[in-house]
Scaffold this motif. Sequence first.
Motif, PDB file in Angstrom:
ATOM      1  N   ALA A  57       0.790  -1.090   0.120  1.00  0.00           N
ATOM      2  CA  ALA A  57      -0.119  -0.079  -0.059  1.00  0.00           C
ATOM      3  C   ALA A  57       0.764   1.146   0.138  1.00  0.00           C
ATOM      4  CB  ALA A  57      -0.835   0.230   1.100  1.00  0.00           C
ATOM      5  N   ALA A  58       2.004   1.274   0.951  1.00  0.00           N
ATOM      6  CA  ALA A  58       2.877   2.448   0.942  1.00  0.00           C
ATOM      7  C   ALA A  58       3.441   2.496  -0.489  1.00  0.00           C
ATOM      8  CB  ALA A  58       3.945   2.083   2.090  1.00  0.00           C
ATOM      9  N   ALA A  59       3.885   1.180  -1.372  1.00  0.00           N
ATOM     10  CA  ALA A  59       4.526   1.634  -2.570  1.00  0.00           C
ATOM     11  C   ALA A  59       3.665   2.184  -3.440  1.00  0.00           C
ATOM     12  CB  ALA A  59       5.150   0.183  -2.850  1.00  0.00           C
ATOM     13  N   GLY A  60       2.389   1.669  -3.439  1.00  0.00           N
ATOM     14  CA  GLY A  60       1.361   2.165  -4.355  1.00  0.00           C
ATOM     15  C   GLY A  60       1.065   3.574  -4.013  1.00  0.00           C
ATOM     16  N   ILE A  61       0.800   4.054  -2.863  1.00  0.00           N
ATOM     17  CA  ILE A  61       0.724   5.410  -2.601  1.00  0.00           C
ATOM     18  C   ILE A  61       1.952   6.451  -2.938  1.00  0.00           C
ATOM     19  CG2 ILE A  61       0.620   7.285  -0.773  1.00  0.00           C
ATOM     20  CD1 ILE A  61      -1.131   5.005   0.870  1.00  0.00           C
ATOM     21  N   GLY A  62       3.474   5.843  -2.903  1.00  0.00           N
ATOM     22  CA  GLY A  62       4.501   6.393  -3.460  1.00  0.00           C
ATOM     23  C   GLY A  62       4.595   6.287  -4.921  1.00  0.00           C
ATOM     24  N   VAL A  64       1.892   6.579  -7.011  1.00  0.00           N
ATOM     25  CA  VAL A  64       0.928   7.650  -7.455  1.00  0.00           C
ATOM     26  C   VAL A  64       1.301   9.206  -6.961  1.00  0.00           C
ATOM     27  CG1 VAL A  64      -1.697   8.575  -6.962  1.00  0.00           C
ATOM     28  CG2 VAL A  64      -1.226   6.104  -7.144  1.00  0.00           C
ATOM     29  N   LEU A  65       1.805   9.244  -5.906  1.00  0.00           N
ATOM     30  CA  LEU A  65       2.154  10.849  -5.548  1.00  0.00           C
ATOM     31  C   LEU A  65       3.455  11.151  -6.490  1.00  0.00           C
ATOM     32  CD1 LEU A  65       1.887  10.549  -1.861  1.00  0.00           C
ATOM     33  CD2 LEU A  65       0.401  11.660  -3.457  1.00  0.00           C
ATOM     34  N   GLY A  66       4.110  10.001  -6.874  1.00  0.00           N
ATOM     35  CA  GLY A  66       5.492  10.317  -7.683  1.00  0.00           C
ATOM     36  C   GLY A  66       5.100  10.680  -9.093  1.00  0.00           C
ATOM     37  N   GLY A  67       3.860  10.743  -9.372  1.00  0.00           N
ATOM     38  CA  GLY A  67       3.551  10.984 -10.773  1.00  0.00           C
ATOM     39  C   GLY A  67       3.506   9.640 -11.675  1.00  0.00           C
ATOM     40  N   GLY A  68       3.456   8.537 -11.276  1.00  0.00           N
ATOM     41  CA  GLY A  68       3.412   7.189 -11.893  1.00  0.00           C
ATOM     42  C   GLY A  68       2.078   6.897 -12.508  1.00  0.00           C
ATOM     43  N   PHE A  70       0.097   8.559 -14.536  1.00  0.00           N
ATOM     44  CA  PHE A  70      -0.056   8.818 -16.050  1.00  0.00           C
ATOM     45  C   PHE A  70       1.463   8.419 -16.696  1.00  0.00           C
ATOM     46  CE2 PHE A  70      -2.773  11.724 -13.652  1.00  0.00           C
ATOM     47  CZ  PHE A  70      -3.992  11.252 -13.939  1.00  0.00           C
ATOM     48  N   SER A  71       2.090   7.492 -16.145  1.00  0.00           N
ATOM     49  CA  SER A  71       3.115   7.011 -17.194  1.00  0.00           C
ATOM     50  C   SER A  71       2.730   5.897 -18.125  1.00  0.00           C
ATOM     51  CB  SER A  71       4.025   6.545 -16.210  1.00  0.00           C
ATOM     52  OG  SER A  71       3.619   5.161 -15.720  1.00  0.00           O
ATOM     53  N   PRO A  72       3.619   5.518 -19.086  1.00  0.00           N
ATOM     54  CA  PRO A  72       3.474   4.512 -19.921  1.00  0.00           C
ATOM     55  C   PRO A  72       3.340   3.032 -19.370  1.00  0.00           C
ATOM     56  CG  PRO A  72       5.120   6.012 -20.611  1.00  0.00           C
ATOM     57  CD  PRO A  72       4.909   6.380 -19.410  1.00  0.00           C
ATOM     58  N   LEU A  73       3.997   3.033 -18.364  1.00  0.00           N
ATOM     59  CA  LEU A  73       3.907   1.744 -17.560  1.00  0.00           C
ATOM     60  C   LEU A  73       2.738   1.500 -17.105  1.00  0.00           C
ATOM     61  CD1 LEU A  73       5.265  -0.861 -16.324  1.00  0.00           C
ATOM     62  CD2 LEU A  73       5.717   0.635 -14.298  1.00  0.00           C
ATOM     63  N   THR A  74       2.158   2.584 -16.530  1.00  0.00           N
ATOM     64  CA  THR A  74       0.607   2.271 -15.990  1.00  0.00           C
ATOM     65  C   THR A  74      -0.280   2.120 -17.181  1.00  0.00           C
ATOM     66  OG1 THR A  74       1.014   3.881 -14.078  1.00  0.00           O
ATOM     67  CG2 THR A  74      -1.158   3.436 -14.662  1.00  0.00           C
ATOM     68  N   GLY A  75       0.047   2.409 -18.323  1.00  0.00           N
ATOM     69  CA  GLY A  75      -0.838   2.334 -19.327  1.00  0.00           C
ATOM     70  C   GLY A  75      -0.941   0.685 -19.798  1.00  0.00           C
ATOM     71  N   LYS A  76       0.348   0.457 -19.770  1.00  0.00           N
ATOM     72  CA  LYS A  76       0.676  -0.956 -20.203  1.00  0.00           C
ATOM     73  C   LYS A  76      -0.011  -2.114 -19.159  1.00  0.00           C
ATOM     74  CE  LYS A  76       4.591  -0.339 -22.754  1.00  0.00           C
ATOM     75  NZ  LYS A  76       5.991  -0.657 -23.038  1.00  0.00           N
ATOM     76  N   ILE A  77      -0.035  -1.574 -18.049  1.00  0.00           N
ATOM     77  CA  ILE A  77      -0.672  -2.461 -16.808  1.00  0.00           C
ATOM     78  C   ILE A  77      -1.937  -2.512 -17.021  1.00  0.00           C
ATOM     79  CG2 ILE A  77      -0.820  -2.651 -14.186  1.00  0.00           C
ATOM     80  CD1 ILE A  77       2.305  -1.764 -14.207  1.00  0.00           C
ATOM     81  N   VAL A  78      -2.627  -1.321 -17.144  1.00  0.00           N
ATOM     82  CA  VAL A  78      -4.181  -1.120 -17.252  1.00  0.00           C
ATOM     83  C   VAL A  78      -4.641  -1.966 -18.512  1.00  0.00           C
ATOM     84  CG1 VAL A  78      -6.086   0.264 -17.762  1.00  0.00           C
ATOM     85  CG2 VAL A  78      -4.165   0.860 -16.003  1.00  0.00           C
ATOM     86  N   ARG A  79      -4.139  -2.009 -19.746  1.00  0.00           N
ATOM     87  CA  ARG A  79      -4.543  -2.651 -20.812  1.00  0.00           C
ATOM     88  C   ARG A  79      -4.304  -4.140 -20.608  1.00  0.00           C
ATOM     89  NH1 ARG A  79      -1.830   1.690 -23.770  1.00  0.00           N
ATOM     90  NH2 ARG A  79       0.270   0.638 -23.467  1.00  0.00           N
TER      91      ARG A  79
END
Length: 114
Positions: A57-62, A64-68, A70-79
């Motif tokens: 949970a702490a890693a996930g919050i970090g 998101v707060l770190g700007g991840g 809207f990154s390309p990695l997040t887009g790939k994971i969502v797809r």
Amino acid sequence: MAINTGYEGQGAMDHGKRMVEEARAFKEAIGSQADSFTRAVDLRGRVERNPIGMVLAAAGIGYVLGGGLFSPLTGKIVRIGLRMALIPLVKSQFENLVGGQSSQAGEGAAGPTF
């Protein structure tokens, strides 16, 4: 033109002492708010019961707060996640569609006769 600051007649030392007192009061207020939040959430108990989940949970919050977010990695994971979620749904719907046609042919039917 004179500016009335409310500190007329006081020296720099008095003003400095007052600033230090206000900073200490602010520190105490922040500390008490943090303690009440920790007690309300039972953060220590949650960490003791589920340490791996709290680290994730702490890693996930970090992330998101770190700007991840809207990154390309997040887009790939969502797809990938959407594909994994939709494949069983489409498969079950297809099986229902195919199963619905074979049940119309009659029970015990071996399939289409060409």
